[in-house]
Motif scaffolding. Sequence first.
Motif, short mmCIF file in Angstrom:
data_model
loop_
_atom_site.label_atom_id
_atom_site.label_comp_id
_atom_site.label_asym_id
_atom_site.label_seq_id
_atom_site.Cartn_x
_atom_site.Cartn_y
_atom_site.Cartn_z
N THR A 1 0.85 -1.18 0.00
CA THR A 1 0.00 0.00 0.00
C THR A 1 0.89 1.24 0.00
OG1 THR A 1 -0.06 0.19 2.41
CG2 THR A 1 -1.71 -1.25 1.38
N LEU A 2 0.31 2.39 -0.24
CA LEU A 2 1.08 3.62 -0.22
C LEU A 2 1.69 3.86 1.16
CD1 LEU A 2 2.02 6.19 -1.68
CD2 LEU A 2 -0.11 7.28 -0.96
N ASP A 3 0.93 3.65 2.22
CA ASP A 3 1.45 3.83 3.57
C ASP A 3 2.64 2.92 3.82
OD1 ASP A 3 -0.38 5.79 4.25
OD2 ASP A 3 -1.78 4.40 5.19
N GLU A 4 2.53 1.66 3.43
CA GLU A 4 3.61 0.69 3.64
C GLU A 4 4.86 1.09 2.85
OE1 GLU A 4 0.86 -3.32 4.34
OE2 GLU A 4 1.58 -2.80 2.33
N ALA A 5 4.67 1.51 1.60
CA ALA A 5 5.81 1.85 0.75
C ALA A 5 6.50 3.13 1.22
CB ALA A 5 5.35 2.00 -0.70
N GLN A 6 5.74 4.09 1.73
CA GLN A 6 6.37 5.31 2.23
C GLN A 6 7.11 5.04 3.55
OE1 GLN A 6 6.98 7.71 0.53
NE2 GLN A 6 5.28 8.54 -0.66
N GLU A 7 6.56 4.17 4.37
CA GLU A 7 7.27 3.79 5.60
C GLU A 7 8.57 3.08 5.25
OE1 GLU A 7 7.44 3.75 9.86
OE2 GLU A 7 6.15 4.81 8.45
N ALA A 8 8.50 2.19 4.25
CA ALA A 8 9.71 1.47 3.82
C ALA A 8 10.75 2.43 3.26
CB ALA A 8 9.33 0.42 2.77
N LYS A 9 10.30 3.47 2.55
CA LYS A 9 11.23 4.46 2.01
C LYS A 9 12.04 5.12 3.11
CE LYS A 9 10.17 8.55 1.67
NZ LYS A 9 9.49 9.13 0.52
N LYS A 10 11.36 5.51 4.18
CA LYS A 10 12.05 6.19 5.28
C LYS A 10 13.11 5.30 5.92
CE LYS A 10 8.19 7.22 7.30
NZ LYS A 10 7.30 7.65 8.40
N HIS A 11 12.77 4.03 6.10
CA HIS A 11 13.74 3.11 6.72
C HIS A 11 14.86 2.75 5.76
CE1 HIS A 11 11.57 2.79 10.46
NE2 HIS A 11 10.46 2.45 9.82
N HIS A 12 14.56 2.71 4.48
CA HIS A 12 15.59 2.46 3.47
C HIS A 12 16.63 3.57 3.51
CE1 HIS A 12 17.12 0.50 -0.10
NE2 HIS A 12 17.06 1.62 -0.80
N ILE A 13 16.15 4.79 3.62
CA ILE A 13 17.05 5.95 3.70
C ILE A 13 17.79 5.97 5.03
CG2 ILE A 13 17.07 8.48 3.88
CD1 ILE A 13 14.89 8.49 1.70
N ALA A 14 17.07 5.70 6.11
CA ALA A 14 17.70 5.71 7.44
C ALA A 14 18.83 4.70 7.52
CB ALA A 14 16.65 5.41 8.51
N ALA A 15 18.66 3.55 6.88
CA ALA A 15 19.71 2.54 6.90
C ALA A 15 20.98 3.05 6.24
CB ALA A 15 19.22 1.27 6.19
N LYS A 16 20.82 3.86 5.21
CA LYS A 16 21.98 4.41 4.50
C LYS A 16 22.64 5.54 5.28
CE LYS A 16 20.25 3.19 -0.08
NZ LYS A 16 20.06 3.62 -1.48
N ALA B 1 11.97 13.45 9.60
CA ALA B 1 12.63 13.89 10.83
C ALA B 1 12.05 13.19 12.05
CB ALA B 1 12.52 15.41 10.98
N LEU B 2 10.73 13.10 12.10
CA LEU B 2 10.08 12.47 13.25
C LEU B 2 10.40 10.98 13.32
CD1 LEU B 2 6.64 14.30 13.05
CD2 LEU B 2 8.48 14.70 14.69
N THR B 3 10.48 10.32 12.18
CA THR B 3 10.83 8.90 12.16
C THR B 3 12.25 8.68 12.64
OG1 THR B 3 9.28 8.36 10.39
CG2 THR B 3 11.15 6.88 10.66
#
Length: 407
Positions: A154-169, A190-192
Amino acid sequence: MKRLLDPILRHFVETGTLRVMWPDGTCTTYTGTKAGPQAGVHLKNTAAVRSLVFNPGLAFGEAYMDGLLAPQDCTLYDLLHLLMQNAMNPSGHVSEQLSAALRYVRRGWIQFNSTSRSKQNVAHHYDLGNSLYALFLDKDWQYSCAYFRTGQETLDEAQEAKKHHIAAKLKLDRPGLEVLDIGCGWGGMALTLAKDYGARVTGITLSEEQLAFARQRAQDAGLAEQVRFELQDYRHLQRKFDRIVSVGMFEHVGVGHYKTFFEKIRSCLQPDGVALLHSIGRSDEPGTTNPWMNKYIFPGGYSPALSEVFAAVQQTGLWVTDCEILRLHYAQTIAIWRERFAARRAEAVAMYDERFARMFEFYLIAAELAFRVQGHMNFQLQLSPSISAVPYTRDYMVDVERSKTGS
């Protein structure tokens, strides 16, 4: 005017079939030599025909907004798909080729995004009102490319995954790291980073609407002591940070300011710091922004070729420690936005008017198709002043990402 546009269209349509109903009620079919999409268009008056002859890149969108042309026996998506695919043919439209060449010569001025002009450009799009973006964004208000691991999210799931993908980097390997978020939007990233990774985050934006919204979100989440948001241009930063992230902002920097942007990244990073830049780009050579998009949606905006980005980075002494290309992720993101906007289109008309709603739906369709048929993509660059700031391999990214997402 029909006599001028007719031969242009015969030359232009190399793929698929375009049916045109002219203002006098007659119809002409243009069939290319290659199989492809089929669509039709009704040109309702001679003014629409004339504008398409002399400045098609700007005129087509304006004519649609003004009701001077309409899709015929097809959707707007079908029509733009056909036209944008044919626009990629080498022969193209002579008038548009000349316009593009002139835009390229002038792009230094078009993208001269001084501090005052940058704020005006941001306000043009991002201060339209939060109620508009609530019509189609996810629950975290992410207005950038989502990350689809399987394509079924879903859009919510994919946007959450995007934030963690970036955070990992970003290699947030200990709590309390000072993180700068350049172009923080409505504050979701920022909040995540604060909530899930223990970072202390400073988010900067030029949007008054986004700033107020982000500050309220931090207050509501009990993170106001850990996350602060400021109305500030990146060029005015003086502090040092352990990490820097910028998502969906680089498109507004302007080619003439790339070296300044990366010099600021370097000067604001600690010696062993890490930065992550997420931006729209183009897979081909340097180009220009469509004039309709520049006038109505993102004034001063531009999606760069990687060659332009790397040329600027290499002048600053920063290491590119990782690069990833996301090809169709944004096409899928915008497709969902487009569907959600269409479902609530009447609300957009009530907020603004019919012409605005036409403008916005035209924008979403054209943006999606830019990724599907015109070579646009997203890139993520990990940068550091230090050759040894991150491990030898990407394993650490994968491990962190899986620990946060469970996949």
